[in-house]
Design an enzyme around this catalytic site. Structure first.
Site, PDB file in Angstrom:
ATOM      1  N   ARG A   1     -10.260   8.182   0.357  1.00 18.99           N
ATOM      2  CA  ARG A   1      -8.711   8.045   0.128  1.00 18.99           C
ATOM      3  C   ARG A   1      -8.356   8.416   0.524  1.00 18.99           C
ATOM      4  O   ARG A   1      -7.049   9.637   0.192  1.00 18.99           O
ATOM      5  CB  ARG A   1      -8.963   8.411  -1.845  1.00 18.99           C
ATOM      6  CG  ARG A   1     -10.047   6.781  -2.651  1.00 18.99           C
ATOM      7  CD  ARG A   1      -8.818   7.154  -3.465  1.00 18.99           C
ATOM      8  NE  ARG A   1      -9.574   6.526  -4.987  1.00 18.99           N
ATOM      9  CZ  ARG A   1      -9.946   7.023  -5.827  1.00 18.99           C
ATOM     10  NH1 ARG A   1     -10.230   8.487  -6.106  1.00 18.99           N
ATOM     11  NH2 ARG A   1     -11.616   6.041  -6.415  1.00 18.99           N
TER      12      ARG A   1
ATOM     13  N   ARG B   1      -2.278   9.446  -2.709  1.00 19.44           N
ATOM     14  CA  ARG B   1      -0.789   9.899  -3.921  1.00 19.44           C
ATOM     15  C   ARG B   1      -1.117  11.775  -3.422  1.00 19.44           C
ATOM     16  O   ARG B   1       0.564  12.105  -3.666  1.00 19.44           O
ATOM     17  CB  ARG B   1      -0.750   9.775  -5.196  1.00 19.44           C
ATOM     18  CG  ARG B   1      -0.673   7.901  -5.782  1.00 19.44           C
ATOM     19  CD  ARG B   1      -0.840   8.009  -6.914  1.00 19.44           C
ATOM     20  NE  ARG B   1      -2.064   8.039  -7.227  1.00 19.44           N
ATOM     21  CZ  ARG B   1      -2.734   8.110  -8.599  1.00 19.44           C
ATOM     22  NH1 ARG B   1      -1.659   8.388  -9.785  1.00 19.44           N
ATOM     23  NH2 ARG B   1      -4.310   8.265  -8.769  1.00 19.44           N
TER      24      ARG B   1
ATOM     25  N   ARG C   1       5.233   4.009  -0.628  1.00 22.76           N
ATOM     26  CA  ARG C   1       4.382   3.012  -1.395  1.00 22.76           C
ATOM     27  C   ARG C   1       5.475   3.008  -2.724  1.00 22.76           C
ATOM     28  O   ARG C   1       5.392   1.801  -3.089  1.00 22.76           O
ATOM     29  CB  ARG C   1       3.590   4.124  -2.487  1.00 22.76           C
ATOM     30  CG  ARG C   1       3.041   3.625  -3.929  1.00 22.76           C
ATOM     31  CD  ARG C   1       2.029   2.431  -3.974  1.00 22.76           C
ATOM     32  NE  ARG C   1       1.659   2.159  -5.041  1.00 22.76           N
ATOM     33  CZ  ARG C   1       1.164   2.257  -6.200  1.00 22.76           C
ATOM     34  NH1 ARG C   1      -0.318   3.710  -5.266  1.00 22.76           N
ATOM     35  NH2 ARG C   1       0.461   1.647  -7.016  1.00 22.76           N
TER      36      ARG C   1
ATOM     37  N   ASP D   1      -7.694  -2.558  -0.689  1.00 20.55           N
ATOM     38  CA  ASP D   1      -8.449  -2.495  -2.322  1.00 20.55           C
ATOM     39  C   ASP D   1      -9.545  -2.901  -2.133  1.00 20.55           C
ATOM     40  O   ASP D   1      -9.904  -4.041  -1.195  1.00 20.55           O
ATOM     41  CB  ASP D   1      -7.568  -2.621  -3.283  1.00 20.55           C
ATOM     42  CG  ASP D   1      -7.825  -2.111  -4.340  1.00 20.55           C
ATOM     43  OD1 ASP D   1      -7.598  -0.918  -4.896  1.00 20.55           O
ATOM     44  OD2 ASP D   1      -8.252  -2.825  -5.228  1.00 20.55           O
TER      45      ASP D   1
ATOM     46  N   TYR E   1     -15.900  -5.447 -12.553  1.00 20.56           N
ATOM     47  CA  TYR E   1     -14.028  -6.323 -12.703  1.00 20.56           C
ATOM     48  C   TYR E   1     -13.553  -6.659 -13.070  1.00 20.56           C
ATOM     49  O   TYR E   1     -12.546  -8.005 -14.142  1.00 20.56           O
ATOM     50  CB  TYR E   1     -13.275  -5.033 -11.153  1.00 20.56           C
ATOM     51  CG  TYR E   1     -13.441  -3.527 -11.947  1.00 20.56           C
ATOM     52  CD1 TYR E   1     -12.267  -3.209 -11.913  1.00 20.56           C
ATOM     53  CD2 TYR E   1     -13.952  -3.216 -10.973  1.00 20.56           C
ATOM     54  CE1 TYR E   1     -12.005  -1.562 -11.855  1.00 20.56           C
ATOM     55  CE2 TYR E   1     -14.327  -1.589 -10.499  1.00 20.56           C
ATOM     56  CZ  TYR E   1     -13.087  -0.944 -11.228  1.00 20.56           C
ATOM     57  OH  TYR E   1     -13.088   1.097 -10.941  1.00 20.56           O
TER      58      TYR E   1
END
Length: 342
Positions: free
Chosen positions: A24, A28, A37, A74, A149
């Site tokens: 990652r 952020r 973003r 992703d 998921y």
């Protein structure tokens, strides 16, 4: 051109200081990422925009000079390609339409090639724009983790919905896992053919499985992925990251044939050294040591280098970097890993 340092390690060579990147690393904690973003709108819009996805992939390379860049995407783009209603809710994460056992046979893997074309375009663009010495890593989610998921429709603390589904509907679960394995292999092949140097498979929820289920839903499909990818791209270098698998990683390495095993921060370094006797390992600094900085960071880095630095090692975190990580701590980490041996 001299072979990229991370690729040398994946071939079993010891390089010191070890090549490094962070899971990652485009995220952020970087102000420049947050700006792109916001410009992109939604998270998936960013993933499927080759220009913007390339930009955020390059940001940590420009700022920190990491030895590898990992494609910005992703793990859930595969179920998105299967039209499972993927969307991201701020503060809650990914949401999908939960799949029922009877619906699995109706899934259409044929949609993936067109749906994922923008991601493949990003890979090709990245290889053109990255520095020559920087390794480009492609990736996908492992079948088990992606399935969790799809079944629950969202993330859960222990993936109980998927585990229960597997016990109650073993045939349907096997059908889903093997469909995802085949799609994932095809996706990785396309990334490698587009310019990725190597690929990583993220089995982020491997640690919730018991031993028999780990063999069935993590090891077996991963071996199938490795075999299919290498049949299409001979010599393809593949990293397997089965988070939380602990002592099962020895069996995982032996049976899947991965070139490197990713270690989460809970894996004892002594066990990591055992695994390293069979090839490269990657990891495994606790991401919160990076948040804390100072002595906690220095001690964590030094223990890893002292124990694993004498063998084939790719220095990384034991999971993804967190949004609250100070930039100065990342700079301190890089300086400490790259300092010359006394």
């Amino acid at each position: 051109m001299e072979k990229r340092s991370m690729m040398r390690v994946l071939e079993g060579e010891t390089v010191f200081p070890p090549p490094m990147w962070l899971m990652r690393q485009a995220g952020r904690y970087l102000a420049e990422y947050r700006a792109v973003r916001e410009k992109a709108g939604g998270f998936l819009d960013l993933c499927y925009d080759p220009a913007l996805a390339t930009e955020v992939t390059l940001q940590p390379i420009r700022r920190f000079g990491f030895d590898a860049a990992i494609l910005f995407s992703d793990i859930l783009v595969i179920p998105d390609a299967l039209d499972r209603g993927l969307h991201f809710v701020v503060g809650e994460g990914p949401k999908l339409t939960p799949i029922l056992a009877r619906e699995i046979a109706g899934l259409d893997p044929g949609r993936a090639e067109t749906h994922l074309a923008p991601v493949i375009a990003t890979v090709a663009r990245l290889r053109r724009e990255l520095p020559e010495e920087t390794t480009l890593i492609g990736f996908c989610g492992a079948p088990w983790t992606v399935a969790t998921y799809m079944i629950a429709g969202h993330g859960t603390p222990d993936q109980a919905p998927a585990r229960l589904f597997a016990y109650n509907h073993p045939e349907a679960m096997a059908e889903l896992i093997w469909m995802l394995a085949d799609m994932s292999a095809n996706y990785l092949i396309r990334q490698l053919q587009a310019g990725a140097d190597c690929v990583q498979v993220f089995d982020s929820w491997a640690g919730v499985l018991d031993e028999a289920s780990f063999e069935a839903y993590s090891v077996a499909p991963m071996k199938a992925i490795v075999d299919k990818v290498r049949a299409a791209v001979p010599g393809a270098k593949i990293i397997g990251f089965a988070k939380g698998a602990g002592p099962l990683l020895k069996n995982y390495r032996e049976k899947t044939g991965v070139d490197a095993v990713g270690l989460d921060w809970s894996v004892p370094l002594s066990f990591g050294a055992e695994l390293q006797q069979s090839g490269a390992v990657q990891g495994n600094l606790d991401p919160l040591r990076l948040v804390a900085g100072g002595r906690a960071l220095d001690e964590g880095v030094d223990r890893i280098l002292d124990t694993l630095g004498g063998g084939p090692l790719i220095f990384n975190l034991g999971h993804g970097i967190t949004p609250e990580t100070p930039i100065a701590h990342v700079e301190a980490l890089i300086a400490r890993v790259r300092r010359t041996r006394n």
